[in-house]
Design a protein around this motif. Structure first.
Motif, PDB file in Angstrom:
ATOM      1  N   ILE A   8      -0.303  -7.092  -2.345  1.00  0.00           N
ATOM      2  CA  ILE A   8      -1.385  -6.523  -3.162  1.00  0.00           C
ATOM      3  C   ILE A   8      -1.821  -5.177  -2.601  1.00  0.00           C
ATOM      4  N   THR A   9      -1.955  -5.082  -1.274  1.00  0.00           N
ATOM      5  CA  THR A   9      -2.395  -3.825  -0.662  1.00  0.00           C
ATOM      6  C   THR A   9      -1.418  -2.703  -0.977  1.00  0.00           C
ATOM      7  N   TYR A  10      -0.112  -2.968  -0.814  1.00  0.00           N
ATOM      8  CA  TYR A  10       0.870  -1.914  -1.065  1.00  0.00           C
ATOM      9  C   TYR A  10       1.066  -1.619  -2.540  1.00  0.00           C
ATOM     10  N   PHE A  11       0.875  -2.634  -3.385  1.00  0.00           N
ATOM     11  CA  PHE A  11       0.903  -2.387  -4.818  1.00  0.00           C
ATOM     12  C   PHE A  11      -0.206  -1.400  -5.176  1.00  0.00           C
ATOM     13  N   LYS A  12      -1.377  -1.639  -4.600  1.00  0.00           N
ATOM     14  CA  LYS A  12      -2.530  -0.770  -4.835  1.00  0.00           C
ATOM     15  C   LYS A  12      -2.233   0.658  -4.352  1.00  0.00           C
ATOM     16  N   ILE A  13      -1.641   0.770  -3.164  1.00  0.00           N
ATOM     17  CA  ILE A  13      -1.315   2.103  -2.627  1.00  0.00           C
ATOM     18  C   ILE A  13      -0.322   2.802  -3.559  1.00  0.00           C
ATOM     19  N   LEU A  15       0.066   2.336  -6.666  1.00  0.00           N
ATOM     20  CA  LEU A  15      -0.536   2.597  -7.971  1.00  0.00           C
ATOM     21  C   LEU A  15      -1.497   3.783  -7.943  1.00  0.00           C
ATOM     22  N   PHE A  16      -2.170   3.980  -6.829  1.00  0.00           N
ATOM     23  CA  PHE A  16      -3.224   5.002  -6.816  1.00  0.00           C
ATOM     24  C   PHE A  16      -2.858   6.280  -6.086  1.00  0.00           C
ATOM     25  N   GLU A  31      -6.454   1.941   4.000  1.00  0.00           N
ATOM     26  CA  GLU A  31      -6.160   0.519   3.769  1.00  0.00           C
ATOM     27  C   GLU A  31      -5.809  -0.200   5.073  1.00  0.00           C
ATOM     28  N   PRO A  85       4.771  -0.308  -8.784  1.00  0.00           N
ATOM     29  CA  PRO A  85       4.010   0.468  -9.783  1.00  0.00           C
ATOM     30  C   PRO A  85       4.791   1.678 -10.299  1.00  0.00           C
TER      31      PRO A  85
END
Lengths: 185, 185
Positions: A8-13, A15-16, A31, A85
């Motif tokens: 989840i953390t790396y997906f977020k990174i 994505l943003f 993060e 992402p």
């Protein structure tokens, strides 16, 4: 569940972070510190190693941190989370662009961004040159002439003789080893 | 299947030799994907780079997804992306397992100094080729110059520059002429 958290953390990174590689680093550091996965000094160390190993910096960072936090599966999971992402967004975007193929607005849009993009790539080259050829990156007069000449020769060979870029990277690595390693220039 | 493997293998090689992240990768992409494999026109590569700048994620993964999808759909996109990140994952994993995140050997550093000189040359060759190919009018030359100057002296966000370039082109080519023709009619 550490694997899910890594994903989840790396997906977020992934994505943003806009603008690729180096632009991602502040977000990654934030993060990592907030999860308590590493300290600032450890992070800087990993950035330096990421820049020396091949591949995208963000991917290298993800593998490193995943490995450190969750072993080999952690490394793979963090990297997958990071890449996902991009893959999804580009797939959606190519569908959209294919649908509006010949719209004049689209043509004008890409006509406008072309010279800017080339300018950005040129600037990136200047930044790498600054950190490579100059003894002091802030002083444009502190040229290391050995590196300057090596860069110029690489340019001439690549431009004139259309040498394969992958081969050229290998050759310049050997030249670097001889010049800066064995001869100590 | 053969082409799918070719996609995977080409991006695997790309991932294995691109030191220095994003923009260095663009130079090698230009050589391998446009000149040698002829999978993309230089213009298309520039479009992808601009899109990659504006969409989240690393530029190289975005480009891999785009090229893979263009030729082999979703399967191609995934094959190219996996090919691209796999060398990073393998190399970083091996380094961590062998050296435990230490890479400060002076000979390794010397080789990388040589490689960085080559990376500067690669980026500059790509810039010259792309400029010759796609900047043909005075507006493009001016936009290129302004982008470089703004990046060097203002440290502006690259996404802002790309959006501004697109907006100016759309305004001057479509919106303002349309508005004028309406006024005159």
């Amino acid at each position: 569940m550490i694997y899910l958290e890594l994903f989840i953390t790396y997906f977020k990174i992934g994505l943003f972070s806009f603008g690729g590689g180096l632009a991602m680093l502040p977000l990654i550091e934030h993060e990592m510190l907030s999860h308590g996965w590493m300290t600032h000094a450890e992070f800087m160390n990993i950035v330096a190693i990421s820049q020396m190993t091949p591949g995208a910096i963000a991917v290298n960072c993800a593998t490193f941190i995943g490995l450190k936090v969750g072993g080999v599966p952690g490394g793979i999971i963090a990297t997958t989370g990071l890449a996902m992402p991009s893959v999804i967004v580009i797939l959606l975007l190519t569908q959209l662009l294919a649908r509006i193929k010949e719209h004049p607005m689209k043509k004008a849009f890409f006509f406008g961004i072309k010279p800017v993009t080339i300018g950005l790539i040129f600037y990136a080259g200047v930044m790498v040159a600054q950190n490579t050829i100059l003894l002091n990156p802030a002083d444009w007069l502190s040229v290391d002439w050995v590196k300057f000449v090596l860069t110029g020769l690489c340019f001439l060979v690549l431009y004139r003789f259309k040498v394969n870029s992958i081969m050229m990277i290998g050759i310049s690595g050997v030249i670097g080893l001889v010049l800066f390693g064995f001869m100590g220039l | 299947m053969k082409f799918l493997f070719d996609l995977f293998w080409t991006f695997f090689k790309l991932g294995a030799v691109t030191f220095g992240g994003g923009y260095a990768m663009i130079a090698i992409l230009e050589d391998i994907i446009c000149t040698q494999k002829q999978w993309l026109e230089k213009e298309e590569l520039l479009d992808i780079i601009a899109i990659a700048q504006m969409t989240p994620g690393t530029i190289a993964i975005n480009a891999a997804t785009f090229v893979g999808f263009k030729y082999k759909g979703v399967g191609g996109a995934i094959a190219a992306s996996i090919g691209l990140v796999m060398p990073s994952v393998i190399i970083v994993t091996v380094i961590v397992l062998l050296f435990g995140a230490e890479l400060s050997n002076p000979l390794v550093q010397a080789a990388f100094t040589g490689i960085r000189c080559c990376v500067v040359a690669l980026i500059m060759v790509a810039v010259v080729r792309m400029y010759k190919d796609s900047v043909k009018e005075n507006w493009g030359r001016l936009a290129f110059l302004i982008s470089v100057l703004l990046m060097v002296f203002s440290g502006l966000n690259p996404i802002g520059l790309i959006v501004a370039g697109a907006a100016i082109a759309m305004l001057t080519q479509l919106i303002i002429p349309k508005w004028f023709s309406k006024k005159l009619a």
